[in-house]
Design an enzyme around this catalytic site. Structure first.
Site: not given
Ligand SMILES: NC(=O)c1ccc[n+]([C@@H]2O[C@H](COP(=O)([O-])OP(=O)(O)OC[C@H]3O[C@@H](n4cnc5c(N)ncnc54)[C@H](OP(=O)(O)O)[C@@H]3O)[C@@H](O)[C@H]2O)c1
Ligand SMILES: NC(=O)c1ccc[n+]([C@@H]2O[C@H](COP(=O)([O-])OP(=O)(O)OC[C@H]3O[C@@H](n4cnc5c(N)ncnc54)[C@H](OP(=O)(O)O)[C@@H]3O)[C@@H](O)[C@H]2O)c1
Lengths: 459, 105, 105, 459
Positions: D386
């Site tokens: 994301d």
């Molecule tokens: N940081 C905060 O405080 C917080 C709080 C609330 C919400 N969020 C939300 O969390 C999200 C964070 O975004 P993000 O880009 O970090 O993560 P993300 O959008 O959740 O994407 C994580 C990606 O990692 C891949 N993945 C999962 N396990 C893996 C592994 N073992 N090896 C390789 N790839 C792996 C997944 O695809 P596959 O399954 O294909 O591997 C997934 O597409 C945002 O939408 C944000 O709004 C964050």
């Protein structure tokens, strides 16, 4: 507690919050004014709350006091010229501190017998701080205004006398604390505190007054806070503490910018010592004619104005802005270099130049402008002296060694506007005036500047 | 004074001191002169103590008189202090169109 | 509760709120995770209430038992919270030689 | 008051000041640890003060509680892997909140009859907030750990049921407030609060847990502050308020970084809605071989790593640092781009990379790094989705439209490390993966990275 008291307490809470918000607003020029309105609203709320919530039996004294005070205060505020700000603020101080002291005396008259140990201690502090701040501020205002000689007034054994008065004051405070029935001792303390305020400020040179005023501000705040402890009133504690801290922080900042310690300011009799310590300088001061100066400015591409205390005394802020605009009209880039302790109050130059409508964007702080002097064609020093003294940087034995300065001597050419051979606040000779790149344009800063403007127009 | 109230007052004092430090150390040098006169005006809050002294019940006439002087003095402090501050800030306000530049100060 | 004490408590609350806002809004994102667990540990301060409940006089046995559970739970909160925070911060501390770089975060 | 009580009050004041100083220390990594020691010292002082100053009659419960709690808490802290931080913190929360609720119940048992109106109100708040935070935090921990399904659990009429429970809880609170003798109502309130905590968190997807946790943190703080009002204890009020504010501020910051409102997080059932809303994308995802990827990296001059949640689940922080060091050894400039909400906790990536000894100086925040992508040869996206979704910038209809992103698609080439076609937290398709500049390297991030490192060594 009845409903009126609750209303009063609510206004006090609101006032406390408004005071805090108002100081937060001070962190930016854009919000500063809104902040002040908040503080005013807070004060108003607290007054109304008090009048509603307290058991008031006679209104005549209150109303006449409010009316008289508003007239005098309003007159003071409306008539003060910008250059007299420091002494007016000092005067305003004196009145606030007097009120705190008198409230303490009143509390003592009415409630002395019922007071607990802590309350009595707070009361003593309040009266002592209030009284010494009153007379101290009056002396400070007098020195700043020139009514009392600006020179430090010192005599043999002064420190011993001061110590005696101070010990006497504290001694009567402790005695009264332990023996509340000793009414006379209370009044002795009060009297000694008044005298002590005078003695504290008298030996300090007028140039150090800003630091002293800040400290007195701090004392006035602490007196108000002590009143809060006496009356069990939180808004007094909060407002007083905020004031106390602001005064303290400002004096520390000023001392830092002057590279001196607070003790040195208070007990050093700085100006006095230095009057003797000023050495002679080799070299000569070269005068420059008005026309030559105007020529230099008109054909420069970068000019930096360096205002100092002389700008304030000459009230030359409008004149400098007019000259700057003329130069800008000719394509010259004009900047203003603002030293943190230029003038006699922190931010003094900013206030003056703002009054004259100089745009913010043209004002540069020391750290920003210093690297630019090498590429400056002409630096115009307007009634500044100590803040451009290269000795502070080059001569480790100088009394102001280590004080950060505006490095105008790096500019290609320096024109210094002053009336004559007068020394600055520190009383030190300034080697800048004897450098090859420097020329002097003698005369009152305001008239020099307006003559310069005329001359530039004729180039 | 009730010990619990006293203790609470000490807390209020300590917290206000922290807050004062935090808030005031963020004021830019540009505004130090107005800050000085603004806090000066705020310290005129002892006016509310003066009001009680001047108009409260059960006090001798002398206390009323003292109160009158105190009210006058405190009002001078408040009105004068805010007035002076306001005049200074009005000057700054004039220059506000140059918005972002102000951040440089 | 005595009204004066209550009022003072309200002041303490208001001032602490301001101070909390001031202080916490200055914590850089880099340290948000440790901040979260640190404040969590600090909120374990209700331990001191639990202690009184567990060991205070004039209470039924049931209250003591409740107190025991509360002390245990609060201690877990405090010890666990500080422990976790400390482990996190230790990692940051390892990197401290790179002093000035940290300011960029 | 006797001397012990004064000692106790003094420790409370000291503890309050230490707590404030500790949070101030958190403003810089260099002072953070010293800050924590202060907080620990404060807590210790408050405990000792309480044991000395309060009238303690039985020590057995106290000592066993402290011992048992220390063992469990210590075990929790020592054994937690860095990737399980969020759920451990949630668990720790639950315990703290439980303690606050139980103290409230105990107060009720012992002192209910003597309570004033305000105290009773604070007591009700304390118990309610404490209870709902307890169960809410437990559910949150369960979801984060994967014990409870991470998907939002929703059913028809859920909002109505929740409303009913909430109103019931508040209703019994008010009833108890007015009629303190209604003991049963107090316990009904307690029970409903426990249930309400579950119902509040159950419908929220595990990805939103960080926000929920922050809010629960805030509630736990407020519960402690309410306890302070009940017991007339200022250190509780201060510590609770600080905690309450920190939680609140953090949740607001997180929501801002995700460009969503708090209400949306709490009641939107975000994940659920989006699972349907994800559209199909044209274009194909091109796979890249390990050797080609290694070749690209080895011969690049600027590489930026973009870690995301996948880095955390794969525990790939050490692997990425090793790869980075290899590349740096070959003269490649390596930077890390840190998005504020990458991962599942604010600052998540920072903690992980710090654990792996990645130097601070190599970490860049979004605003700093975005302008640099145009001059980046290879951007390596490691389990992020994301936070690099260009739809947020380009497609105003996207559900995450307006969320600020890391603009990796501006780089010359993008390599995405993920396991397969898995969606990110939002459940949205990511057009980045279909762009011409993007290639995919499938597999668990940790193993992909270590294979890459081997391949780079052989180039
Ligand atoms: N940081 C905060 O405080 C917080 C709080 C609330 C919400 N969020 C939300 O969390 C999200 C964070 O975004 P993000 O880009 O970090 O993560 P993300 O959008 O959740 O994407 C994580 C990606 O990692 C891949 N993945 C999962 N396990 C893996 C592994 N073992 N090896 C390789 N790839 C792996 C997944 O695809 P596959 O399954 O294909 O591997 C997934 O597409 C945002 O939408 C944000 O709004 C964050
Ligand atoms: N700003 C603060 O908060 C603060 C606080 C405490 C102390 N101070 C001290 O005050 C000093 C400020 O330095 P500064 O460079 O601004 O001033 P300065 O060193 O006091 O020098 C002022 C100069 O202006 C000249 N001058 C006076 N009236 C003039 C007029 N009407 N027209 C033209 N020139 C005139 C004087 O020389 P002539 O007599 O020859 O004209 C004098 O040399 C520093 O030493 C600082 O430490 C400042």
């Amino acid at each position: 507690m009845n409903i009126e008291s609750y209303f009063m307490e609510a206004t006090y809470l609101v006032a406390s919050i408004l005071f805090i918000l108002s100081l937060k607003g001070m962190s930016h020029p854009e919000t500063a004014r809104r902040g002040m309105f908040m503080a005013e609203a807070g004060m108003f709320a607290a007054i109304v709350g008090t009048l509603v919530g307290q058991h008031i039996v006679t209104w005549v004294w209150i109303i006449s006091g409010l009316a008289l005070g508003s007239i005098i205060g309003g007159w003071m505020a409306v008539t003060v010229p910008m250059t007299a700000m420091p002494q007016r603020t000092a005067l305003s101080h004196a009145f606030g501190a007097l009120a705190a002291a008198l409230v303490g005396v009143g509390e003592f008259l009415v409630h002395a017998s019922e007071m607990g140990v802590v309350t009595r201690g707070a009361l003593g502090l309040e009266v002592m701080l209030g009284a010494l701040t009153t007379t101290g501020s009056l002396i400070a205002a007098g020195k700043l205004q020139g009514v009392i000689g600006g020179k430090p007034i010192q005599f043999r054994g002064q420190n011993a006398v001061n110590l005696l008065i101070g010990v006497g004051m504290l001694g009567s405070f402790v005695f009264f604390w332990i023996h509340p029935e000793a009414v006379a001792v209370f009044y002795i303390m009060l009297g000694l505190a008044f005298v002590f305020g005078v003695m504290l400020v008298i030996p300090i040179g007028s140039a150090d007054m800003p630091v002293v005023m800040s400290l007195l501000n701090s004392y006035a705040g602490l007196a108000a806070a002590a009143t809060g402890f006496v009356l069990g009133n939180n808004v007094l504690i909060i407002a007083g503490t905020l004031d106390g801290f602001s005064g303290f922080i400002l004096s520390v900042l000023m001392c830092k910018a002057m590279n001196r310690s607070i003790t040195n300011v208070l007990f050093g009799g700085f100006g006095a010592v230095i009057a003797e310590a000023s050495g002679d300088s080799d070299g000569v001061m070269r005068e420059i004619s008005l026309d030559d100066a105007a020529m230099q400015l008109a054909f420069a591409s970068r000019v930096v104005f360096v205002p100092g205390y002389g700008l304030a005394t000459a009230q030359a802020q409008h004149a400098v802005r007019e000259l700057a605009e003329l130069l800008e009209g000719r394509g010259v880039t004009v900047k203003y270099a603002i030293h943190p302790v230029a003038g006699r109050m922190p931010g003094h130059m900013n206030v003056l130049l703002a009054e004259a409508n100089v745009p913010y964007a043209a004002l540069y702080e020391m750290e920003q402008i210093n690297p630019e002097f090498v590429s400056t064609d002409v630096a115009v020093v307007i009634g500044a002296n100590d803040v451009v003294n290269p000795d502070a940087r080059d001569n480790p034995k100088s009394l102001i060694a280590g004080m950060p300065i505006l490095e105008v001597d790096r500019a290609r050419s320096v024109i210094v506007l002053k009336r004559g051979q007068g020394r600055g606040f520190s009383g030190l000779e300034n080697p800048l005036f004897f450098k090859a790149c420097t020329t002097m344009l003698y005369g009152d800063a305001r008239s020099s500047l307006s003559h310069l403007a005329k001359a530039v127009q004729q180039v | 004074m009730n010990p619990a109230v006293l203790i609470a007052s000490v807390y209020v004092f300590a917290l206000a001191a922290f807050l004062g430090y935090q808030v005031i150390s963020r004021v830019p040098p540009l505004l130090h002169t107005p800050l000085m006169s603004a806090t000066n005006a705020i310290s005129g809050i002892s006016l509310i103590g003066s009001l009680v002294l001047a108009g409260g019940g059960h006090s001798p006439l002398f206390a009323h008189l003292l109160g009158f002087v105190a009210v006058t003095a405190a009002t001078i402090n408040v009105v004068g202090g805010f007035g002076i501050t306001d005049r200074m800030l009005k000057m700054f306000a004039k220059r506000l169109p140059a918005k972002n530049a102000a951040v440089n100060e």
